[in-house]
Write a protein that holds these residues in place. Structure first.
Motif, PDB file in Angstrom:
ATOM      1  N   GLU A 245       0.832  -1.209   0.000  1.00 52.06           N
ATOM      2  CA  GLU A 245       0.000   0.000   0.000  1.00 52.06           C
ATOM      3  C   GLU A 245       0.865   1.256   0.000  1.00 52.06           C
ATOM      4  OE1 GLU A 245      -3.084   2.262   3.033  1.00 52.06           O
ATOM      5  OE2 GLU A 245      -2.876   0.069   3.146  1.00 52.06           O
ATOM      6  N   GLU A 246       1.925   1.233   0.804  1.00 52.52           N
ATOM      7  CA  GLU A 246       2.832   2.375   0.880  1.00 52.52           C
ATOM      8  C   GLU A 246       3.553   2.573  -0.463  1.00 52.52           C
ATOM      9  OE1 GLU A 246       4.205   5.634   3.000  1.00 52.52           O
ATOM     10  OE2 GLU A 246       2.686   4.137   3.557  1.00 52.52           O
ATOM     11  N   ALA A 247       3.995   1.451  -1.062  1.00 54.01           N
ATOM     12  CA  ALA A 247       4.707   1.531  -2.339  1.00 54.01           C
ATOM     13  C   ALA A 247       3.804   2.043  -3.457  1.00 54.01           C
ATOM     14  CB  ALA A 247       5.273   0.155  -2.696  1.00 54.01           C
ATOM     15  N   SER A 248       2.519   1.683  -3.401  1.00 47.62           N
ATOM     16  CA  SER A 248       1.592   2.060  -4.468  1.00 47.62           C
ATOM     17  C   SER A 248       1.347   3.569  -4.528  1.00 47.62           C
ATOM     18  CB  SER A 248       0.259   1.329  -4.296  1.00 47.62           C
ATOM     19  OG  SER A 248      -0.409   1.778  -3.131  1.00 47.62           O
ATOM     20  N   LYS A 249       1.737   4.277  -3.463  1.00 44.96           N
ATOM     21  CA  LYS A 249       1.620   5.740  -3.491  1.00 44.96           C
ATOM     22  C   LYS A 249       2.570   6.355  -4.508  1.00 44.96           C
ATOM     23  CE  LYS A 249       0.231   6.007   1.390  1.00 44.96           C
ATOM     24  NZ  LYS A 249       0.628   6.477   2.745  1.00 44.96           N
ATOM     25  N   ARG A 250       3.620   5.590  -4.846  1.00 42.38           N
ATOM     26  CA  ARG A 250       4.607   6.067  -5.812  1.00 42.38           C
ATOM     27  C   ARG A 250       4.497   5.361  -7.159  1.00 42.38           C
ATOM     28  NH1 ARG A 250       8.953   9.073  -4.044  1.00 42.38           N
ATOM     29  NH2 ARG A 250       9.316   9.172  -6.296  1.00 42.38           N
TER      30      ARG A 250
ATOM     31  N   GLU B 186      13.151  -5.459  -6.387  1.00 42.48           N
ATOM     32  CA  GLU B 186      13.893  -5.246  -7.636  1.00 42.48           C
ATOM     33  C   GLU B 186      14.062  -3.753  -7.925  1.00 42.48           C
ATOM     34  OE1 GLU B 186      11.607  -7.450 -10.417  1.00 42.48           O
ATOM     35  OE2 GLU B 186      12.297  -9.422  -9.676  1.00 42.48           O
ATOM     36  N   ILE B 187      13.041  -2.968  -7.606  1.00 43.90           N
ATOM     37  CA  ILE B 187      13.151  -1.513  -7.813  1.00 43.90           C
ATOM     38  C   ILE B 187      14.182  -0.927  -6.841  1.00 43.90           C
ATOM     39  CG2 ILE B 187      11.904   0.681  -7.661  1.00 43.90           C
ATOM     40  CD1 ILE B 187       9.360  -0.891  -8.477  1.00 43.90           C
ATOM     41  N   ALA B 188      14.157  -1.415  -5.591  1.00 40.94           N
ATOM     42  CA  ALA B 188      15.140  -0.943  -4.603  1.00 40.94           C
ATOM     43  C   ALA B 188      16.552  -1.311  -5.019  1.00 40.94           C
ATOM     44  CB  ALA B 188      14.813  -1.542  -3.241  1.00 40.94           C
TER      45      ALA B 188
ATOM     46  N   ASN C 150      18.344   0.982  -7.034  1.00 43.34           N
ATOM     47  CA  ASN C 150      18.710   2.207  -6.300  1.00 43.34           C
ATOM     48  C   ASN C 150      17.699   3.340  -6.448  1.00 43.34           C
ATOM     49  OD1 ASN C 150      21.151   1.235  -5.146  1.00 43.34           O
ATOM     50  ND2 ASN C 150      22.169   1.525  -7.124  1.00 43.34           N
ATOM     51  N   GLU C 151      16.420   2.988  -6.601  1.00 44.46           N
ATOM     52  CA  GLU C 151      15.391   4.025  -6.593  1.00 44.46           C
ATOM     53  C   GLU C 151      15.073   4.349  -5.133  1.00 44.46           C
ATOM     54  OE1 GLU C 151      12.115   3.970  -9.226  1.00 44.46           O
ATOM     55  OE2 GLU C 151      13.102   2.666 -10.701  1.00 44.46           O
ATOM     56  N   GLU C 152      15.279   5.597  -4.760  1.00 41.17           N
ATOM     57  CA  GLU C 152      15.244   6.008  -3.358  1.00 41.17           C
ATOM     58  C   GLU C 152      13.908   5.716  -2.671  1.00 41.17           C
ATOM     59  OE1 GLU C 152      17.542   7.011  -1.310  1.00 41.17           O
ATOM     60  OE2 GLU C 152      19.111   6.844  -2.830  1.00 41.17           O
ATOM     61  N   TRP C 153      12.811   5.940  -3.368  1.00 42.73           N
ATOM     62  CA  TRP C 153      11.512   5.748  -2.721  1.00 42.73           C
ATOM     63  C   TRP C 153      11.303   4.297  -2.312  1.00 42.73           C
ATOM     64  CZ3 TRP C 153       7.826   2.393  -4.455  1.00 42.73           C
ATOM     65  CH2 TRP C 153       7.953   1.923  -5.777  1.00 42.73           C
ATOM     66  N   ALA C 154      11.737   3.344  -3.158  1.00 45.37           N
ATOM     67  CA  ALA C 154      11.589   1.925  -2.848  1.00 45.37           C
ATOM     68  C   ALA C 154      12.508   1.527  -1.695  1.00 45.37           C
ATOM     69  CB  ALA C 154      11.893   1.081  -4.082  1.00 45.37           C
ATOM     70  N   ILE C 155      13.722   2.049  -1.723  1.00 43.40           N
ATOM     71  CA  ILE C 155      14.660   1.790  -0.631  1.00 43.40           C
ATOM     72  C   ILE C 155      14.078   2.304   0.682  1.00 43.40           C
ATOM     73  CG2 ILE C 155      16.924   2.402   0.317  1.00 43.40           C
ATOM     74  CD1 ILE C 155      17.962   2.505  -2.579  1.00 43.40           C
ATOM     75  N   SER C 156      13.450   3.476   0.639  1.00 43.40           N
ATOM     76  CA  SER C 156      12.882   4.084   1.837  1.00 43.40           C
ATOM     77  C   SER C 156      11.755   3.238   2.426  1.00 43.40           C
ATOM     78  CB  SER C 156      12.372   5.489   1.509  1.00 43.40           C
ATOM     79  OG  SER C 156      11.752   6.062   2.622  1.00 43.40           O
TER      80      SER C 156
END
Length: 392
Positions: free
Chosen positions: A271-276, A287-289, A292-298
């Motif tokens: 749910e949190e990831a779907s905001k982006r 895989e997105i993290a 090195n995509e910052e939002w996924a890492i976060s």
């Protein structure tokens, strides 16, 4: 009254000896006497009755060292069988295990959580019957059944109080299954059963105070002390997922705000990831993290932080010698597991940091089934009247 008390003690001693032979075997009579502090004569008498009842046998192995060699004892693995079942929101897993916890056969079938409990009971009956018939299982040796499922379980009365994953409330599941199978049925929280199996068969064998923590569709924990499940007053001990970490946080299905599981559980991560970005599962988020995509890492790092806090808090409260991690986030995603283990190296309270072993569950998808089958056997050993060879 005196005679009744003596008979009770005698029966308890026989259950104790049988359990010791099961756990320590092959083992000598002398070792049993030493561990139980019973006299050699008493141990020999108990062992003879267990052999006569076909639960125990003398092996071809002998004690070594000085003195007279003694024949070692072991339980007969095929003397009794039990059924272990795991109910999840998408699948049901069933197995049949022998007296040593060896899995004779197992199966996994799809489950529709929208089905009524009555329909799922019929589903389980068919699944077990296919196992029994397909593997020529001797039904007369089956002494009971255990079922593990997520939720708050009234273990003593065999009732599912609340299972959010299955959408159940106040379901007398044990009674419903006993009517279909005509054997004693026990139901319990899945994590408690998996922890019990890990203590007996897995990564917790040497532990005297074991905590298992599950991170997946929810968050929970279970404590095993000296081989026994610590249930709390109402069998609800370990429900850490609903400890509140932020009273102004996200709404939890339980009705409270800011429950721990709203920061870690799979559905909330998605749910949190779907905001982006619209993603289909946790693996895609990883895989997105990894790109090195910052939002996924976060998103992942926040979950790792709260998972570490949960581990720290449980260690501070329970002071275990072993902590085992399990659940879908641990079993399926090494990327997340490794981050949690790494975080624990620095974020556990320093005085306790090196006081326990932090490990990952080894039994994975078999754990709940094995624990369920073993709980049924545990009850059988405790309640069997060895003088007559029948259940009380």
């Amino acid at each position: 009254m005196q005679k009744k008390d003596q008979n009770y003690i005698k029966k308890e001693n026989k259950g104790l000896v049988l359990d010791l032979i099961k756990r320590l075997g092959p083992v000598s009579r002398a070792k049993i006497a030493k561990v139980t502090k019973m006299s050699p004569t008493t141990v020999s008498r108990i062992v003879s009755s267990l052999i006569e009842l076909n639960f125990v046998e003398e092996t071809e192995q002998f004690t070594s060292g000085v003195g007279r060699k003694a024949t070692l004892l072991a339980v007969k693995s095929d003397s009794i069988l039990s059924i272990g079942i795991e109910l999840d929101e998408k699948v049901s897993r069933a197995c049949i295990i022998d007296f040593l916890g060896n899995m004779i056969c197992s199966s996994e079938t799809s489950l529709n959580k929208e089905d009524a409990p009555e329909k799922i009971v019929i589903h389980l009956k068919k699944q077990v019957e296919e196992l029994v018939n397909g593997h020529n299982v001797q039904w007369q040796k089956v002494i009971g059944m255990g079922v593990g499922l997520p939720g708050l379980i009234d273990y003593a009365n065999g009732q599912v109080k609340i299972s959010a994953q299955l959408g159940w409330g106040d379901v007398p599941l044990a009674h419903m299954l006993e009517k279909e199978f005509q054997v004693k049925v026990f139901i319990d929280n899945e994590l408690k059963l998996k922890a019990y199996a890990e203590k007996r068969l897995g990564n917790g064998k040497q532990s005297g105070r074991l905590v298992m923590i599950g991170f997946g569709s929810g968050v929970g924990s279970s404590l095993i002390v000296n081989g026994e499940i610590d249930r709390g007053h109402s069998n609800f001990a370990g429900e850490i997922g609903h400890t509140i970490v932020d009273p102004n946080g996200k709404l939890c299905p339980c009705g409270n705000f800011g429950c721990l599981q709203t920061y870690i559980a799979e559905s909330f991560l998605l749910e949190e990831a779907s905001k982006r970005k619209e993603i289909k599962d946790i693996q895609e988020l990883i895989e997105i993290a990894e790109r090195n995509e910052e939002w996924a890492i976060s998103v992942i790092e926040r979950a790792v932080t709260y998972a570490t806090l949960a581990i720290n808090n449980i260690v501070c409260i329970n002071n275990p010698d072993t902590v085992l991690l399990t659940g879908s986030l641990i079993d399926r995603y090494p990327y997340i597991t490794n981050k949690i283990l790494k975080s624990c190296e620095t974020k556990i309270w320093e005085p306790l940091r090196n006081s326990f072993a932090l490990r990952v569950s080894t039994l994975e998808q078999q754990g709940v089934m094995l624990g369920a089958g073993m709980i049924a056997q545990k009850d059988f050993v405790q309640k069997l009247n060895f003088e007559e060879g029948v259940l009380n």
